[in-house]
Design a protein around this motif. Sequence first.
Motif, PDB file in Angstrom:
ATOM      1  N   ALA A   6       0.925  -4.661  -7.434  1.00 17.04           N
ATOM      2  CA  ALA A   6       0.365  -5.620  -8.389  1.00 17.04           C
ATOM      3  C   ALA A   6      -1.099  -5.280  -8.677  1.00 17.04           C
ATOM      4  CB  ALA A   6       0.494  -7.032  -7.832  1.00 17.04           C
ATOM      5  N   ALA A  26      -4.253  -3.953  -2.641  1.00 14.98           N
ATOM      6  CA  ALA A  26      -4.181  -2.564  -3.078  1.00 14.98           C
ATOM      7  C   ALA A  26      -2.729  -2.097  -3.202  1.00 14.98           C
ATOM      8  CB  ALA A  26      -4.950  -1.679  -2.102  1.00 14.98           C
ATOM      9  N   GLY A  27      -1.820  -3.038  -3.495  1.00 13.59           N
ATOM     10  CA  GLY A  27      -0.406  -2.696  -3.648  1.00 13.59           C
ATOM     11  C   GLY A  27      -0.044  -2.504  -5.118  1.00 13.59           C
ATOM     12  N   VAL A  42      -0.813 -13.339  -0.212  1.00 24.13           N
ATOM     13  CA  VAL A  42      -1.408 -14.296   0.731  1.00 24.13           C
ATOM     14  C   VAL A  42      -1.650 -15.641   0.041  1.00 24.13           C
ATOM     15  CG1 VAL A  42      -3.351 -14.741   2.273  1.00 24.13           C
ATOM     16  CG2 VAL A  42      -2.494 -12.400   1.996  1.00 24.13           C
ATOM     17  N   ARG A  90      -7.254  -5.635   3.038  1.00 25.86           N
ATOM     18  CA  ARG A  90      -7.179  -5.725   4.506  1.00 25.86           C
ATOM     19  C   ARG A  90      -7.252  -4.314   5.099  1.00 25.86           C
ATOM     20  NH1 ARG A  90      -1.648  -8.102   6.786  1.00 25.86           N
ATOM     21  NH2 ARG A  90      -0.860  -6.364   5.564  1.00 25.86           N
ATOM     22  N   THR A 126      -4.363 -10.278  -5.858  1.00 27.10           N
ATOM     23  CA  THR A 126      -3.086  -9.630  -6.204  1.00 27.10           C
ATOM     24  C   THR A 126      -2.159  -9.574  -4.986  1.00 27.10           C
ATOM     25  OG1 THR A 126      -3.726  -7.369  -5.630  1.00 27.10           O
ATOM     26  CG2 THR A 126      -4.334  -8.144  -7.839  1.00 27.10           C
ATOM     27  N   THR A 127      -2.596 -10.102  -3.844  1.00 28.65           N
ATOM     28  CA  THR A 127      -1.738 -10.066  -2.649  1.00 28.65           C
ATOM     29  C   THR A 127      -0.810 -11.284  -2.645  1.00 28.65           C
ATOM     30  OG1 THR A 127      -3.053 -11.424  -1.122  1.00 28.65           O
ATOM     31  CG2 THR A 127      -3.736  -9.128  -1.379  1.00 28.65           C
ATOM     32  N   LYS A 177      -6.379   1.907   1.982  1.00 26.49           N
ATOM     33  CA  LYS A 177      -5.451   1.783   0.845  1.00 26.49           C
ATOM     34  C   LYS A 177      -6.216   1.445  -0.428  1.00 26.49           C
ATOM     35  CE  LYS A 177      -1.248   0.275   3.171  1.00 26.49           C
ATOM     36  NZ  LYS A 177      -0.392  -0.900   3.292  1.00 26.49           N
TER      37      LYS A 177
HETATM   38  P1  ATR Z   1       2.874  -5.779  -4.372  1.00 27.62           P
HETATM   39  O1  ATR Z   1       3.678  -4.671  -4.957  1.00 27.62           O
HETATM   40  O2  ATR Z   1       3.420  -7.148  -4.615  1.00 27.62           O
HETATM   41  O3  ATR Z   1       1.422  -5.682  -4.713  1.00 27.62           O
HETATM   42  P2  ATR Z   1       2.605  -4.470  -1.826  1.00 27.62           P
HETATM   43  O4  ATR Z   1       2.614  -3.168  -2.544  1.00 27.62           O
HETATM   44  O5  ATR Z   1       3.413  -4.602  -0.592  1.00 27.62           O
HETATM   45  O6  ATR Z   1       3.049  -5.641  -2.784  1.00 27.62           O
HETATM   46  O7  ATR Z   1       1.070  -4.844  -1.497  1.00 27.62           O
HETATM   47  C1  ATR Z   1       0.761  -5.959  -0.797  1.00 27.62           C
HETATM   48  C2  ATR Z   1      -0.764  -6.150  -0.769  1.00 27.62           C
HETATM   49  O8  ATR Z   1      -1.028  -7.419  -0.170  1.00 27.62           O
HETATM   50  C3  ATR Z   1      -1.521  -5.127   0.054  1.00 27.62           C
HETATM   51  O9  ATR Z   1      -2.814  -4.986  -0.453  1.00 27.62           O
HETATM   52  C4  ATR Z   1      -1.551  -5.807   1.432  1.00 27.62           C
HETATM   53  O10 ATR Z   1      -2.597  -5.390   2.278  1.00 27.62           O
HETATM   54  P3  ATR Z   1      -2.440  -4.052   3.209  1.00 27.62           P
HETATM   55  O11 ATR Z   1      -2.618  -2.884   2.293  1.00 27.62           O
HETATM   56  O12 ATR Z   1      -3.507  -4.168   4.226  1.00 27.62           O
HETATM   57  O13 ATR Z   1      -1.042  -4.114   3.790  1.00 27.62           O
HETATM   58  C5  ATR Z   1      -1.779  -7.234   1.027  1.00 27.62           C
HETATM   59  N1  ATR Z   1      -1.302  -8.173   2.035  1.00 27.62           N
HETATM   60  C6  ATR Z   1      -0.022  -8.562   2.255  1.00 27.62           C
HETATM   61  N2  ATR Z   1       0.040  -9.454   3.272  1.00 27.62           N
HETATM   62  C7  ATR Z   1      -1.236  -9.651   3.691  1.00 27.62           C
HETATM   63  C8  ATR Z   1      -1.849 -10.473   4.697  1.00 27.62           C
HETATM   64  N3  ATR Z   1      -1.114 -11.284   5.468  1.00 27.62           N
HETATM   65  N4  ATR Z   1      -3.187 -10.425   4.815  1.00 27.62           N
HETATM   66  C9  ATR Z   1      -3.932  -9.619   4.039  1.00 27.62           C
HETATM   67  N5  ATR Z   1      -3.423  -8.809   3.092  1.00 27.62           N
HETATM   68  C10 ATR Z   1      -2.097  -8.827   2.907  1.00 27.62           C
END
Ligand code: ATR
Length: 283
Positions: free
Chosen positions: A131, A128-129, A195, A152, A192-193, A156
């Motif tokens: 991307a 939900a970031g 991970v 996660r 889109t994460t 969000k």
């Molecule tokens: P981007 O702009 O690259 O999308 P971001 O805005 O920081 O980066 O968003 C990262 C996304 O990856 C979020 O959905 C984040 O989940 P949270 O909203 O719970 O933080 C997810 N994410 C990043 N690391 C993660 C992890 N180790 N496990 C699960 N979700 C993760």
Amino acid sequence: MGKLFGLIGHPVGHSMSPSMHNNAFHLLHQNHHYHAFDVSEADLQAAIAGFRAIGISGFNITIPHKVEVMKYLDEVDEEAKLIGAVNTVVNDNGRLFGYNTDGEGYLQSLLKVTGDQLKQMRVLLIGAGGAARAVLTVLSRYGVEELHIANRTKEKAASLASECNQSSKDAFVWSIEEAEQKLHQFDLIINTTSVGMSPNVDQLPIALNNIKQDAVVSDLIYNPLKTKLLQEAEAKGATVLNGVGMFVEQGALAFEKWTGTKPDRNEMEKIVLQQLGGVSNSC
Ligand code: ATR
């Protein structure tokens, strides 16, 4: 005289964009040059002012400046506003115009795999970031059967769904565990994460036990070329798509905006794969 194009980000040392664009200029006999500039957050405003002063013809923006840069531009395209980020700027006679080619780049790479069937697909977005927001914006515009978001932090996902409700259909919101239970309902699953990205190549954003056999699984990550998610999906019979196509398309779309000419996307992909050290698994 050749024109100057660039990239600003921090860090930019490993960016594949300079060789991808410079090779495309070369193949089209265009005497232009693309250079990566490492610009810290504190220097962003000054860097944009410098670009104006030297009359740079266009530039890309990457992490961490894609949102902040919008403040310093003269105009921002509607879709870039919806996505909330700019990755491409065109200098139109001194006016800096911002676009986002990440979203459309992703859509174009996805359509190569799904074709028109995309309209009938039930889609699960993981994350939900920023991307996720780009992908959600273009899929809402294109129109798919159903859009679901799992994250996660479920709140969000809910907040992203409510901000991006410009389409007639609202997105459904789930925790990762809830989405795992109903995975068999989805035709297309998009991670889109970050991970699973190198060096954390053993991580999975979602367990695939309940996946539909003919599902499409897409990962925006391109390093590694085949994430654990894609490996497991492929082993279960799914069609997989990595992030190379999106990267190439976003660059090709920026190139078209800057030069009015079409670069050879296959050549761009070759350059990217050479740098990533592998064979494409983009479909
Ligand atoms: P981007 O702009 O690259 O999308 P971001 O805005 O920081 O980066 O968003 C990262 C996304 O990856 C979020 O959905 C984040 O989940 P949270 O909203 O719970 O933080 C997810 N994410 C990043 N690391 C993660 C992890 N180790 N496990 C699960 N979700 C993760």
